[in-house]
Enzyme design. Structure first.
Site, PDB file in Angstrom:
ATOM      1  N   CYS A 166      62.558   7.547   9.506  1.00 29.42           N
ATOM      2  CA  CYS A 166      63.644   7.000   9.881  1.00 29.42           C
ATOM      3  C   CYS A 166      63.957   6.557  11.289  1.00 29.42           C
ATOM      4  CB  CYS A 166      64.839   7.929   9.663  1.00 29.42           C
ATOM      5  SG  CYS A 166      64.765   8.821   8.083  1.00 29.42           S
TER       6      CYS A 166
ATOM      7  N   ARG B 194      71.666   4.620  12.040  1.00 27.61           N
ATOM      8  CA  ARG B 194      70.379   4.785  11.704  1.00 27.61           C
ATOM      9  C   ARG B 194      69.777   4.168  10.481  1.00 27.61           C
ATOM     10  NH1 ARG B 194      70.151   9.954   9.119  1.00 27.61           N
ATOM     11  NH2 ARG B 194      67.719   9.814   9.144  1.00 27.61           N
TER      12      ARG B 194
END
Length: 330
Positions: free
Chosen positions: A2, A16
């Site tokens: 991520c 994110r």
């Protein structure tokens, strides 16, 4: 794997990407003031800051991946496999720790429930021990590190074998491995990168032509490894320009994180299994609006926490819209 980032125009934005080969079932979840958190070792909290973010809900509990609170503090947990380490909980008073014990899966709601800014979070985390108490037997212990940010700055928190580390994060970016101090040190290898065309310093008397735009960023990593994504999104974020209106700001933020999108087929994790960017989020931390896109739905969708009853005792849930629609013009 991520990537998380911050961005500031007139307002402050935090978000994110979540990259994985499958989804646990993602929902935008608003946790109101009076939802009771019963922390495993830190006691009950009956009233707290309201929170909005992306989570998997199990047993009526929001397991947040990323979230912000009504005070403007954001936090996200990202994979940190092989380096994350959590201690054992002392189950009886006086058994080895005078620190507040917080289970790893509770860390985001614990911080966001109690802290209004990064400075308060730093002070509270000084007195925290992250422990390996699992949510239940069905969920493996997630190996994570965290970025915590507000409009004044960001920090990275890593719980490792040698203790709990809190770093100032001047770039406002986090990916995965290696540990944060190594990620930052690697930026020095790219200090010559620039959005401007490079000067010809190859050698005296050698005439070399800049045959393309964008040559100032030659050498910027393009692969999907976590170190390369850290460098690429940091360069993109730190050189980004946009207007300060809401639409311009969120559009630019999605473009920043779009620089590290993962497409199906490019990162194989098992035979026929590929890591993809399941969703990308962008939260206006000043207004409490959570924007998101999913892999098959590039339309930006929004949930405004202040349109909900924040004095409720029940969490409010919105399943992520994962199916896209095409807007026909003729």
């Amino acid at each position: 794997m991520c990537t998380a980032a911050t961005y500031k125009t007139k307002d402050f934005y935090f978000g994110r990407t979540l990259d994985y080969e499958f989804s646990y079932g993602d929902e935008i979840v608003v946790t109101p003031h009076n939802y009771e958190f019963d922390f495993r070792h830190a006691g009950k909290l009956e009233k707290h800051y309201a929170i909005i973010g992306m989570a998997h809900v199990a047993e009526n509990y929001p397991l947040y991946y990323d979230a912000v609170n009504e005070a403007g503090l954001g936090m996200a947990g990202l994979n940190f496999v092989g380096n994350a380490f959590y201690g054992k909980a002392a189950l009886e008073a006086g058994c080895g720790s005078d620190k507040t014990q917080v289970a790893q899966f509770e860390f985001i709601p614990w911080v966001l429930s109690l802290c209004k800014n990064v400075q308060e979070a730093k002070e509270k985390i000084k007195h925290v021990k992250l422990v390996d108490t699992p949510f239940n037997s069905q969920f493996p212990l997630a190996q994570l590190h965290w970025i915590i940010a507000d409009k004044t700055g960001a920090i990275t928190v890593e719980s490792m074998q040698d203790g709990l580390h809190v770093y100032d994060n001047p770039v406002g970016v986090l990916t995965n491995n290696p540990p944060f101090e190594f990620q930052m040190a690697a930026l020095s290898n790219y200090r010559a990168l620039s959005p401007k065309q490079p000067e010809n310093t190859f050698g005296q008397g050698i005439e070399l032509t800049a045959y393309s735009r964008g040559m100032g960023a030659i050498g910027l990593p393009g692969d999907l490894s976590s170190q390369s994504r850290f460098i690429r999104v940091a360069f993109t974020k730190l050189n980004s320009k946009s207007g300060d209106g809401e639409n311009e700001s969120i559009s630019q933020f999605f473009h920043i994180l779009g620089s590290v999108d993962q497409q199906r087929g490019c990162c194989e994790v098992n035979d026929g299994k590929y890591e993809i960017t399941l969703y990308t989020s962008c939260c206006n931390c000043d207004k409490g609006i959570y924007y998101y896109k999913t892999y098959d739905n590039s339309q930006i969708t929004a949930v405004d926490m202040h349109r909900e009853n924040l004095d409720s005792q029940k969490i409010i849930r919105y399943p992520a819209i994962t199916e896209g629609k095409i807007c026909w013009q003729n």
